[in-house]
Design a protein around this motif. Structure first.
Motif, mmCIF file in Angstrom:
data_model
loop_
_atom_site.group_PDB
_atom_site.id
_atom_site.type_symbol
_atom_site.label_atom_id
_atom_site.label_comp_id
_atom_site.label_asym_id
_atom_site.label_seq_id
_atom_site.Cartn_x
_atom_site.Cartn_y
_atom_site.Cartn_z
ATOM 1 N N SER A 51 37.515 38.093 29.074
ATOM 2 C CA SER A 51 36.206 38.108 29.914
ATOM 3 C C SER A 51 36.219 38.315 31.850
ATOM 4 O O SER A 51 36.206 39.156 31.980
ATOM 5 N N ILE A 52 37.821 38.239 31.927
ATOM 6 C CA ILE A 52 38.023 37.836 33.653
ATOM 7 C C ILE A 52 38.679 39.620 33.329
ATOM 8 O O ILE A 52 38.313 40.054 33.977
ATOM 9 N N LEU A 53 38.934 40.224 32.821
ATOM 10 C CA LEU A 53 39.691 41.426 32.880
ATOM 11 C C LEU A 53 38.145 42.597 32.721
ATOM 12 O O LEU A 53 38.080 43.275 33.439
ATOM 13 N N THR A 54 37.325 42.304 31.870
ATOM 14 C CA THR A 54 35.714 42.971 32.067
ATOM 15 C C THR A 54 35.319 42.468 33.340
ATOM 16 O O THR A 54 35.001 43.776 33.619
ATOM 17 N N TYR A 55 34.763 41.184 33.508
ATOM 18 C CA TYR A 55 34.177 40.608 34.535
ATOM 19 C C TYR A 55 34.504 41.288 35.957
ATOM 20 O O TYR A 55 34.324 41.381 36.886
ATOM 21 N N ASP A 56 35.183 40.771 35.947
ATOM 22 C CA ASP A 56 36.637 40.666 37.843
ATOM 23 C C ASP A 56 37.392 41.469 37.582
ATOM 24 O O ASP A 56 38.010 41.762 38.881
ATOM 25 N N VAL A 57 37.573 42.344 36.722
ATOM 26 C CA VAL A 57 38.176 43.478 37.326
ATOM 27 C C VAL A 57 37.489 44.815 36.884
ATOM 28 O O VAL A 57 37.339 45.128 38.068
ATOM 29 N N TYR A 58 37.325 44.627 36.059
ATOM 30 C CA TYR A 58 36.129 46.380 35.253
ATOM 31 C C TYR A 58 34.791 46.431 36.050
ATOM 32 O O TYR A 58 34.666 47.138 37.140
ATOM 33 N N LYS A 59 34.356 45.575 35.993
ATOM 34 C CA LYS A 59 33.092 45.228 36.638
ATOM 35 C C LYS A 59 33.100 44.954 38.374
ATOM 36 O O LYS A 59 32.025 45.907 38.843
ATOM 37 N N ARG A 60 34.101 44.253 38.228
ATOM 38 C CA ARG A 60 34.188 43.869 39.950
ATOM 39 C C ARG A 60 34.656 45.320 40.714
ATOM 40 O O ARG A 60 34.056 45.442 41.899
ATOM 41 N N TYR A 61 36.042 45.445 40.248
ATOM 42 C CA TYR A 61 36.642 46.676 40.974
ATOM 43 C C TYR A 61 36.772 48.264 40.201
ATOM 44 O O TYR A 61 36.407 49.162 41.787
ATOM 45 N N VAL A 62 36.179 48.511 39.271
ATOM 46 C CA VAL A 62 36.009 49.759 38.481
ATOM 47 C C VAL A 62 34.397 50.159 38.484
ATOM 48 O O VAL A 62 34.310 51.679 39.115
ATOM 49 N N ASN A 63 33.544 49.460 37.991
ATOM 50 C CA ASN A 63 32.393 50.015 37.646
ATOM 51 C C ASN A 63 31.382 49.040 37.941
ATOM 52 O O ASN A 63 30.608 49.079 36.939
ATOM 53 N N PRO A 64 31.479 48.821 39.098
ATOM 54 C CA PRO A 64 29.865 47.868 39.198
ATOM 55 C C PRO A 64 28.900 47.575 38.516
ATOM 56 O O PRO A 64 28.015 46.869 38.936
ATOM 57 N N VAL A 121 35.014 32.318 43.102
ATOM 58 C CA VAL A 121 36.264 32.406 43.760
ATOM 59 C C VAL A 121 36.109 33.587 44.832
ATOM 60 O O VAL A 121 35.704 34.004 45.876
ATOM 61 N N GLY A 122 35.648 35.042 43.906
ATOM 62 C CA GLY A 122 35.478 36.243 44.403
ATOM 63 C C GLY A 122 34.028 36.137 44.953
ATOM 64 O O GLY A 122 34.052 36.560 47.105
ATOM 65 N N VAL A 123 32.912 35.588 45.009
ATOM 66 C CA VAL A 123 31.651 35.380 45.600
ATOM 67 C C VAL A 123 32.064 34.174 47.027
ATOM 68 O O VAL A 123 31.478 34.835 48.223
ATOM 69 N N ARG A 124 32.659 33.231 46.807
ATOM 70 C CA ARG A 124 32.904 31.950 47.841
ATOM 71 C C ARG A 124 33.564 32.972 48.702
ATOM 72 O O ARG A 124 34.124 32.741 49.678
ATOM 73 N N TRP A 125 35.721 33.322 48.530
ATOM 74 C CA TRP A 125 36.332 34.061 49.630
ATOM 75 C C TRP A 125 36.556 35.341 49.236
ATOM 76 O O TRP A 125 37.528 35.332 50.403
ATOM 77 N N GLY A 126 36.038 35.600 48.616
ATOM 78 C CA GLY A 126 36.677 36.976 49.574
ATOM 79 C C GLY A 126 37.194 37.866 48.438
ATOM 80 O O GLY A 126 37.569 36.985 47.007
ATOM 81 N N THR A 127 38.003 38.939 48.749
ATOM 82 C CA THR A 127 38.751 40.235 47.280
ATOM 83 C C THR A 127 40.323 39.161 47.423
ATOM 84 O O THR A 127 40.880 39.059 46.831
ATOM 85 N N ALA A 128 40.931 38.616 48.952
ATOM 86 C CA ALA A 128 42.168 38.265 48.060
ATOM 87 C C ALA A 128 42.285 37.132 47.871
ATOM 88 O O ALA A 128 43.283 36.839 47.099
ATOM 89 N N ALA A 129 41.303 35.866 47.890
ATOM 90 C CA ALA A 129 41.732 34.848 47.544
ATOM 91 C C ALA A 129 41.271 34.943 46.817
ATOM 92 O O ALA A 129 41.988 34.481 44.689
ATOM 93 N N HIS A 130 40.036 36.541 45.480
ATOM 94 C CA HIS A 130 40.087 36.379 44.194
ATOM 95 C C HIS A 130 41.279 37.468 43.416
ATOM 96 O O HIS A 130 41.825 36.487 42.401
ATOM 97 N N LEU A 131 42.358 37.781 44.444
ATOM 98 C CA LEU A 131 42.845 38.476 42.787
ATOM 99 C C LEU A 131 44.040 37.765 43.050
ATOM 100 O O LEU A 131 45.275 37.220 42.036
ATOM 101 N N ILE A 132 44.988 36.402 44.139
ATOM 102 C CA ILE A 132 45.767 35.601 44.323
ATOM 103 C C ILE A 132 45.121 34.776 42.978
ATOM 104 O O ILE A 132 45.978 34.568 42.073
ATOM 105 N N LEU A 133 44.344 34.026 42.739
ATOM 106 C CA LEU A 133 44.014 33.338 41.914
ATOM 107 C C LEU A 133 43.929 33.789 40.601
ATOM 108 O O LEU A 133 44.382 33.232 39.464
ATOM 109 N N MET A 134 43.420 34.996 40.380
ATOM 110 C CA MET A 134 43.571 35.826 39.174
ATOM 111 C C MET A 134 44.541 35.945 38.471
ATOM 112 O O MET A 134 44.819 35.699 37.783
ATOM 113 N N PHE A 135 46.150 36.236 39.472
ATOM 114 C CA PHE A 135 47.107 36.214 39.151
ATOM 115 C C PHE A 135 47.240 35.097 38.740
ATOM 116 O O PHE A 135 48.033 34.674 37.203
#
Length: 683
Positions: free
Chosen positions: A374-387, A125-139
Motif C-alpha cells: 500500500s505504501i509503495l503503491t499509493y505513497d510512491v507510485y501514485k504520488r510521485y510516479v503516476n498521479p 502526512v503528505g497532504v498536511r505537511w508536504g513532500t519533505a515530511a512525507h519522505l522523512i516519515l516514510m523512511f
C-alpha cells in the motif's frame, strides 16, 4: 541444540514451509472466488484489495490484529525471557506489547474522524505537511516494516532450521514467497479471513501445550510439580537480579529493564507500522475502537500463556535427557520454546511447534506484505510516479509490490543472519532506531496544532541521539568494545530506547506548543473522497485538495443525501460516505478509547507489575497456581473473542454465501450475487 535438530527430518521443514504455503494459497484462491461470486465485494477492485472496502466487522478485525501482532518473537522471545527471568518475563512481554494496541484505538478513531478515506497514514502526512515530511516519515515507516519483517524471517528460519535441519537460506526465501502468493491472489479481506484461520489453529495448538504441561505430561503434568522443578532450578542456577534468585517472583530487575525496552520498542512497531493503520482503514467507522480494544485484550493471552507454559518448562526440564542444551546464542535466537516442546512431546511436539510458528510468521508476514504494498503503491507510485494512475494500474502495482517486498524480506533476513544479528537483538534494538517517530506520527494524525518542523526535527534528532547514546553506553560499559554481543546488552539498549522516544516526543511537543499550527482537518477528510449530492447524481467529482488549501472551504455542506444510496456506494467503491461518517459518534468513540485504553494501560504496566515488584514475593504453590489459572482463563476468553465472535457477527454473510452455493448446486448460475441496482435496470 543437536538433540532438537534431529527430532524432525529435513523434509518436514520443506513440507511445512512449502506445503502449508501452497495450501493457504489454494484456500485464498477459493475464498476469492467465493467472495467474487456470492458477495458484493470483488477482489479485482483496488480499494477491496488494499482496504477491504472499509467494511470489515470488529470481530474479524480483532482476529486480524491478533494475527498481525503474533510475530515469531511473540512465541519465541516471550518464552526466552521466561527462561531467563522467570514469571516476570511473560508478564512484561505480554503487557509491554498489549498497551500499544489498546492505545492505538485512539489513533484509529482519529483516523476515521480526520481522514476516513486515506489508504495509508503517510497520505495524511503528505497532504498536511508536504513532500519533505512525507519522505522523512516514510523512511521511518518502511524501516519499521523492514525490521519487523527481518525479525519474522530470522525467528521463523532459526526454528525451522533447528527442528528439521532445513537450509537457512532456503527458509529465508521460501517463507515470504509462499505468503506472497496468497496475498497477491486475495487482497485485504481474504488475507483477514486467512488470518482468522491461522489464529484459530494457533489457539488450538496453544491449548494443547497448556494442558500438556500443566495436566497430562509425565515430565511435569501439574502446577505443583512445575513449582517444585522451578524451585530446584533456582537453587542450582539462581537468577541474577531476582528476589531469592527465584523464577517464581515478579521482583526481577532484568525483567523490569526488559519491560521498559519492550514498551518503548513496541510503540514504534505499532504506531509506525502501516499494518495496524491498514486494519483501522479496513474496519467500519463505528466499530474501529471496539476492534482494537478486543484485539489487544485477546492478544495478551498468547505470549503470556505460551511463555508461562513452554518458557518455564524449558527451565524446569534442565537436565532432562530429552531436553537439549541451550547456549546463550540459542536463547537469543528464541529456541527455549521449541526445545521444550520437543522434550515434552517428542516429534509431535516439535511438529506442533513448527506449524504454530509457521502460522504465526506467515500471518504477520501477510500483514507486512500488504502494508508495504500500500505504501509503495499509493505513497510512491501514485504520488510521485503516476498521479493519474488508473484503477487497473493501481491494482497491478499493488500486486507487483507484494512480490517485490517478499524478495526484500528474504534478502534482509539473510543479511542479518550472516552478520550474526539474531531476532532477540533486533527486538531490543527496534526502539532505538524507530522510537523517535512515534510521537510525531501520532501528533500529525490527532493534533491540529502539531508543528511540521518540530515533528520532523524530533523524529530525526531522536534517531541520531538515540543511536549515539546507545553506542556510547555500549562503549562505556564494555571497555570501548562495540560489537553485536556488547551492544545487545540490556543497559545500552535501554539507554538508546529511552533517549530516542523521549527526544523525539519532547522536541515535537515543545516546538508545537511554542509555534502551533492551526490545521483544518477538513483538508485531510477530503482525501480520496467525492462529495455526495444526491441519489440520482451519485458521487460528484472530488474537489481538489490544493483548492481546499487555498480557500479553506469545508466539505461539510448541507446537501440532500440519500443515505441508503450512500451506504451502497460506500461498499461498492470503498469510499466512506457522509452518511457513515458520524463525527459526533466518532468523537464519542475516541473519548471511550482514550479512557478505556489509558485505564487498562495503567493497570497492566503500572499497578499490577510494580506493586508485585515492590512486594518481592516469591510465590508458593497456591500463588503460582493462581498465576497459571489466570493464564488459562485469559486464553479461553481470547479464543472466544477471535474464534467464535467473528463467526457469530458474520452469520448473515455466511448464510448468504451458503444459500448461493446451494442454489448453484441445484441450478447452476442461479446462486451468483446480483447487484440490486443492476438488477433493477430494465433490459
Amino acid at each position: 541444540m543437536s538433540s532438537v535438530a534431529t527430532v524432525l527430518p529435513q523434509g518436514a521443514g520443506y513440507g511445512v514451509v512449502v506445503g502449508i504455503g501452497l495450501f493457504f494459497s489454494a484456500l485464498m484462491i477459493g475464498i476469492s472466488y467465493v467472495q467474487g461470486r456470492y458477495t458484493a465485494f470483488k477482489p479485482s477492485n483496488s480499494e477491496e484489495f488494499s482496504s477491504a472496502s472499509r467494511s470489515v466487522k470488529p470481530g474479524l478485525i480483532a482476529a486480524g490484529i491478533v494475527s498481525a501482532w503474533t510475530w515469531a518473537a511473540t512465541l519465541l522471545q516471550s518464552s526466552a525471557v521466561a527462561y531467563e527471568y522467570g514469571i516476570s518475563g511473560p508478564w512484561w512481554y505480554a503487557s509491554g506489547a498489549t498497551v500499544q494496541v489498546l492505545l492505538f484505538a485512539m489513533l484509529a478513531a482519529k483516523l476515521k474522524m480526520n481522514a476516513p478515506n486515506a489508504h495509508t497514514w503517510l497520505e495524511i502526512v503528505g497532504v498536511r505537511w508536504g513532500t519533505a515530511a512525507h519522505l522523512i516519515l516514510m523512511f521511518f515507516g518502511l524501516a519499521t516494516n523492514i525490521i519487523v519483517s527481518s525479525m519474522l524471517i530470522l525467528g521463523g528460519s532459526a526454528t525451522v532450521t533447528a527442528l528439521t535441519g532445513m537450509n537457512t537460506l532456503a527458509a529465508c526465501f521460501l517463507i515470504p514467497v509462499g505468503v506472497a502468493i496468497y496475498v497477491v491472489v486475495g487482497g485485504m479481506r481474504s488475507t483477514l479471513i486467512c488470518d482468522y484461520t491461522h489464529t484459530t489453529v494457533l489457539f488450538a495448538i496453544i491449548f494443547t501445550f497448556l494442558f500438556t504441561v500443566y495436566a497430562t505430561s509425565p515430565k511435569i503434568g501439574s502446577i505443583s510439580k512445575m513449582h517444585e522443578l522451578l524451585t530446584a532450578a533456582a537453587i542450582t542456577n539462581p537468577v541474577s537480579g531476582n528476589a531469592g534468585g527465584s523464577y517464581l517472583t515478579m521482583r526481577s530487575l532484568n525483567g523490569l529493564i526488559f519491560g521498559v525496552i519492550n514498551i518503548i520498542g513496541n510503540f514504534a512497531t505499532v504506531f509506525n507500522d502501516q499494518a495496524y493503520w491498514q486494519r483501522a482503514i479496513a474496519s467500519r467507522p463505528e466499530t474501529t475502537v471496539k476492534a482494537y480494544l478486543l484485539g489487544g485484550i485477546a492478544w495478551f493471552s498468547i505470549p503470556f500463556g505460551l511463555a508461562t507454559t513452554l518458557g518455564l518448562a524449558a527451565v524446569a526440564l534442565k537436565g532432562d535427557p530429552d531436553m537439549g542444551i541451550l547456549s546463550p546464542a540459542a536463547v537469543s535466537a528464541g529456541l527455549p520454546a521449541p526445545t521444550a516442546a520437543a522434550a515434552l512431546l517428542g516429534q509431535s511436539g516439535a511438529a506442533a511447534m513448527l506449524v504454530l510458528l509457521f502460522l504465526a510468521v506467515t500471518s504477520a508476514t501477510s500483514a507486512e506484505l500488504i502494508a508495504v504494498s500500500s505504501i509503495l503503491t499509493y505513497d510512491v507510485y501514485k504520488r510521485y510516479v503516476n498521479p493519474l494512475a488508473t484503477e487497473v494500474q493501481i491494482l497491478n502495482m499493488g500486486h507487483y509490490m507484494v512480490a517485490f517486498f517478499a524478495l526484500v524480506m528474504g534478502f534482509c533476513g539473510l543479511i542479518f543472519f550472516y552478520i550474526g544479528v539474531s531476532m532477540g537483538w533486533l527486538y531490543l534494538f527496534m526502539g532505538t532506531f524507530l522510537g523517535s517517530a512515534v510521537v510525531p506520527i501520532a501528533l500529525c494524525i490527532t493534533w491540529s496544532k502539531a508543528n511540521k518542523w518540530g515533528c520532523v526535527t524530533g523524529a530525526v534528532g531522536g534517531l541520531v541521539l538515540g543511536v549515539m547514546s546507545w553506542l556510547v553506553a555500549t562503549a562505556k560499559l564494555n571497555d570501548n568494545v562495540i560489537n553485536v554481543v556488547t551492544s545487545g546488552g540490556n543497559y545500552p539498549m535501554l539507554t538508546g530506547n529511552l533517549v530516542a522516544i523521549a527526544v523525539g516526543g519532547i522536541i515535537a511537543v515543545v516546538w508545537s506548543l511554542l509555534a502551533p499550527e492551526n490545521f483544518d482537518f477538513d483538508i485531510t477528510r477530503a482525501i480520496n473522497k467525492p462529495v455526495l449530492v444526491g441519489a440520482s447524481e451519485g458521487l460528484e467529482k472530488e474537489e481538489s485538495i490544493e483548492e481546499k488549501k487555498k480557500t479553506g472551504e469545508s466539505e461539510h455542506k448541507t446537501v440532500p443525501v440519500d443515505e441508503e444510496h450512500a451506504y451502497e456506494s460506500a461498499h461498492k467503491t470503498g469510499i466512506t460516505s457522509a452518511a457513515e461518517l458520524n463525527l459526533a459518534g466518532l468523537k464519542q468513540a475516541f473519548r471511550f478509547a482514550a479512557w478505556s485504553s489509558l485505564v487498562l494501560t495503567i493497570i497492566l504496566v503500572i499497578i499490577i507489575p510494580l506493586s508485585l515488584f515492590g512486594s518481592s514475593v516469591v510465590y508458593g504453590v497456591s500463588g503460582f497456581g493462581a498465576w497459571v489459572v489466570i493464564g488459562f482463563i485469559w486464553a479461553f476468553l481470547a479464543a472466544f473473542i477471535v474464534v467464535l465472535y467473528p463467526l457469530w457477527e458474520s452469520r448473515a454473510g455466511i448464510i448468504m454465501v451458503g444459500k448461493g452455493i446451494v442454489k448453484d448446486m441445484f441450478k447452476p448460475g442461479s446462486g451468483k450475487y446480483v447487484d440490486p441496482e443492476e438488477d433493477a435496470v430494465p433490459a
